[in-house]
Design a protein around this motif. Structure first.
Motif, mmCIF file in Angstrom:
data_model
loop_
_atom_site.group_PDB
_atom_site.id
_atom_site.type_symbol
_atom_site.label_atom_id
_atom_site.label_comp_id
_atom_site.label_asym_id
_atom_site.label_seq_id
_atom_site.Cartn_x
_atom_site.Cartn_y
_atom_site.Cartn_z
ATOM 1 N N LYS A 1 19.701 -0.506 29.473
ATOM 2 C CA LYS A 1 20.542 0.393 28.669
ATOM 3 C C LYS A 1 19.774 1.632 28.243
ATOM 4 N N TYR A 2 18.467 1.521 28.063
ATOM 5 C CA TYR A 2 17.677 2.691 27.695
ATOM 6 C C TYR A 2 17.552 3.655 28.877
ATOM 7 N N TYR A 3 17.430 3.112 30.067
ATOM 8 C CA TYR A 3 17.411 3.975 31.248
ATOM 9 C C TYR A 3 18.789 4.581 31.497
ATOM 10 N N ARG A 4 19.846 3.848 31.156
ATOM 11 C CA ARG A 4 21.188 4.420 31.286
ATOM 12 C C ARG A 4 21.360 5.598 30.323
ATOM 13 N N ASP A 5 20.770 5.481 29.141
ATOM 14 C CA ASP A 5 20.819 6.587 28.183
ATOM 15 C C ASP A 5 20.096 7.809 28.739
ATOM 16 N N VAL A 6 18.929 7.589 29.359
ATOM 17 C CA VAL A 6 18.194 8.695 29.982
ATOM 18 C C VAL A 6 19.026 9.295 31.112
ATOM 19 N N TYR A 7 19.670 8.439 31.886
ATOM 20 C CA TYR A 7 20.501 8.914 32.990
ATOM 21 C C TYR A 7 21.662 9.774 32.466
ATOM 22 N N ASP A 8 22.282 9.349 31.372
ATOM 23 C CA ASP A 8 23.373 10.133 30.782
ATOM 24 C C ASP A 8 22.885 11.515 30.358
ATOM 25 N N HIS A 9 21.690 11.580 29.788
ATOM 26 C CA HIS A 9 21.132 12.880 29.406
ATOM 27 C C HIS A 9 20.915 13.764 30.632
ATOM 28 N N LEU A 10 20.462 13.162 31.706
ATOM 29 C CA LEU A 10 20.222 13.943 32.923
ATOM 30 C C LEU A 10 21.524 14.438 33.541
ATOM 31 N N VAL A 11 22.571 13.624 33.467
ATOM 32 C CA VAL A 11 23.883 14.084 33.935
ATOM 33 C C VAL A 11 24.337 15.295 33.127
ATOM 34 N N GLU A 12 24.137 15.224 31.814
ATOM 35 C CA GLU A 12 24.490 16.361 30.949
ATOM 36 C C GLU A 12 23.660 17.591 31.295
ATOM 37 N N LEU A 13 22.381 17.379 31.586
ATOM 38 C CA LEU A 13 21.508 18.491 31.947
ATOM 39 C C LEU A 13 21.942 19.137 33.259
ATOM 40 N N VAL A 14 22.346 18.324 34.216
ATOM 41 C CA VAL A 14 22.828 18.870 35.488
ATOM 42 C C VAL A 14 24.065 19.734 35.242
ATOM 43 N N ASP A 15 24.987 19.238 34.414
ATOM 44 C CA ASP A 15 26.190 20.010 34.100
ATOM 45 C C ASP A 15 25.839 21.313 33.388
ATOM 46 N N LEU A 16 24.900 21.245 32.436
ATOM 47 C CA LEU A 16 24.490 22.452 31.727
ATOM 48 C C LEU A 16 23.834 23.456 32.663
ATOM 49 N N THR A 17 23.027 22.954 33.587
ATOM 50 C CA THR A 17 22.368 23.838 34.545
ATOM 51 C C THR A 17 23.394 24.578 35.382
ATOM 52 N N GLU A 18 24.405 23.861 35.874
ATOM 53 C CA GLU A 18 25.438 24.502 36.680
ATOM 54 C C GLU A 18 26.244 25.492 35.834
ATOM 55 N N THR A 19 26.487 25.130 34.557
ATOM 56 C CA THR A 19 27.217 26.042 33.672
ATOM 57 C C THR A 19 26.438 27.328 33.461
ATOM 58 N N TYR A 20 25.136 27.204 33.210
ATOM 59 C CA TYR A 20 24.314 28.396 32.998
ATOM 60 C C TYR A 20 24.186 29.220 34.276
ATOM 61 N N ARG A 21 24.169 28.560 35.415
ATOM 62 C CA ARG A 21 24.153 29.311 36.677
ATOM 63 C C ARG A 21 25.438 30.114 36.824
ATOM 64 N N ASP A 22 26.571 29.515 36.453
ATOM 65 C CA ASP A 22 27.843 30.240 36.504
ATOM 66 C C ASP A 22 27.832 31.410 35.517
ATOM 67 N N LEU A 23 27.269 31.174 34.319
ATOM 68 C CA LEU A 23 27.197 32.251 33.336
ATOM 69 C C LEU A 23 26.313 33.391 33.829
ATOM 70 N N ALA A 24 25.192 33.042 34.446
ATOM 71 C CA ALA A 24 24.295 34.073 34.980
ATOM 72 C C ALA A 24 24.983 34.847 36.101
ATOM 73 N N ARG A 25 25.714 34.110 36.953
ATOM 74 C CA ARG A 25 26.456 34.770 38.025
ATOM 75 C C ARG A 25 27.542 35.678 37.458
ATOM 76 N N GLY A 26 28.232 35.191 36.406
ATOM 77 C CA GLY A 26 29.258 36.011 35.774
ATOM 78 C C GLY A 26 28.671 37.238 35.101
ATOM 79 N N ALA A 27 27.495 37.071 34.472
ATOM 80 C CA ALA A 27 26.833 38.214 33.840
ATOM 81 C C ALA A 27 26.416 39.243 34.884
ATOM 82 N N ARG A 28 25.982 38.761 36.033
ATOM 83 C CA ARG A 28 25.600 39.686 37.106
ATOM 84 C C ARG A 28 26.830 40.453 37.597
ATOM 85 N N ASP A 29 27.945 39.763 37.768
ATOM 86 C CA ASP A 29 29.174 40.451 38.190
ATOM 87 C C ASP A 29 29.620 41.448 37.126
ATOM 88 N N MET A 30 29.447 41.061 35.851
ATOM 89 C CA MET A 30 29.807 41.947 34.751
ATOM 90 C C MET A 30 28.948 43.209 34.785
#
Length: 327
Positions: free
Chosen positions: A219-248
């Protein structure tokens, strides 16, 4: 440097560097932390660690989880923003951390001191009950968890940089803004190469596939895995924001260019009929040769009438452009 610690519930014992074999056989959980490549071989001999595990740490291989007969090997990376060696922008700098854990021992292999490892080590020295009660797989999960928690801090810094860049786009969209955007996109790409394989490595541990991951620890490794899933989502979100800022930025730059071109077009349009008038009068036809050869050249009010006519044309065009919203 090699540090050795043996712990069990309510008790911790530190051993000398040359007492690896004694520490290995001592009752409780043995943790050896090697922070220099020159010490890897001695630790590997004492605990039967495969040379491929050492090679992965030395070569900063992709994060992974591998199962051996005597232990489970996990390779993760720390990540932080540091000044680049060849550019002024901050870059994502990573350091490998190898964790080998068996039934009653844990070995951490690094090429330098790692704050996340030192933090958990200090917690054991302070006799934190949970760490002393559970085995080496739990201690390894705490080290990985501290490393992953630092990922969030890195992304927070990147997010703040994106916000600063977005504000700069509206206030002063110069070349520095574009350079900052390119640096952020490069950082996110570099971080993505770390967090994605780390998530895969954590998923193996979270499922309890390795023999040396006990069921209560999953369960502790599952908690770490959940954090990493969130980090992957945040990374993709920030990449989209950076791409949007570049288009802006590009749209703002294009709009600014269009405004300049509009102004130049208005000026050219106003000058064009005036140039036509002065060009015609510049041909210098002799009115004495024919009544059709610019009789205005001999008219006493010819010059004044021409200037007033050109001024009238300019005024009419200015009024028209303003009504159309071009000025």
């Amino acid at each position: 440097m090699i540090s050795t610690l043996v712990y069990r519930e309510g008790e911790t014992t530190t051993y000398e560097t040359d007492a690896l074999a004694t520490a290995r056989d001592a009752p409780g959980t043995t943790w050896v932390n090697a922070t220099d490549e020159t010490d890897f071989a001695a630790v590997a001999d004492a605990f039967g660690i495969h040379p491929l595990s050492l090679e992965d740490v030395r070569n900063d291989a992709r994060p992974k989880t591998e199962e051996y007969d005597e232990y489970t090997f996990v390779l993760v990376r720390t990540a932080m923003l540091r000044k680049g060696e060849q550019v002024f922008e901050e870059e994502v700098r990573t350091r490998p951390v190898g964790l080998c854990f068996g039934d009653d021992w844990l070995v951490t292999l690094t090429r330098t001191d790692i704050p996340a490892v030192n933090s958990v080590w200090s917690a054991i020295e302070r006799k934190e009950p949970r760490l002393l009660r559970f085995g080496p797989d739990f201690t390894a999960s705490r080290v990985i968890d501290r490393i992953v928690d630092n990922y969030f801090q890195l992304l927070d810094e990147v997010g703040e940089e994106i916000e600063t860049i977005e504000e700069g786009i509206f206030e002063n969209p110069d070349r520095d803004v574009l350079q900052g955007l390119n640096a952020v996109r490069r950082d996110l790409l570099s971080f993505r190469k770390t967090v994605w394989p780390t998530r895969e490595a954590a998923s193996v541990l979270a499922r309890g596939d390795p023999d040396y991951v006990r069921e209560p620890t999953e369960k502790y490794y599952r908690d770490v895995y959940d954090h990493l899933v969130e980090l992957v989502d945040l990374t993709e979100t920030y990449r989209d924001l950076a791409r949007g800022a570049r288009d802006m930025y590009l749209n703002t730059l294009s709009q600014s260019t269009n405004e300049v071109m509009k102004t130049l077009t208005v000026v050219a349009t106003i000058i064009l009929p005036l140039t036509l008038v002065v060009g015609i009068y510049g041909m210098n036809f002799d009115p004495g040769a024919s009544v059709y050869n610019m009789p205005e050249l001999g008219w006493q009010y010819g010059y004044l009438a021409t200037m007033l006519g050109m001024s009238a044309v300019t005024g009419i065009l200015l009024v028209y452009f303003r009504r159309e919203g071009w000025l």
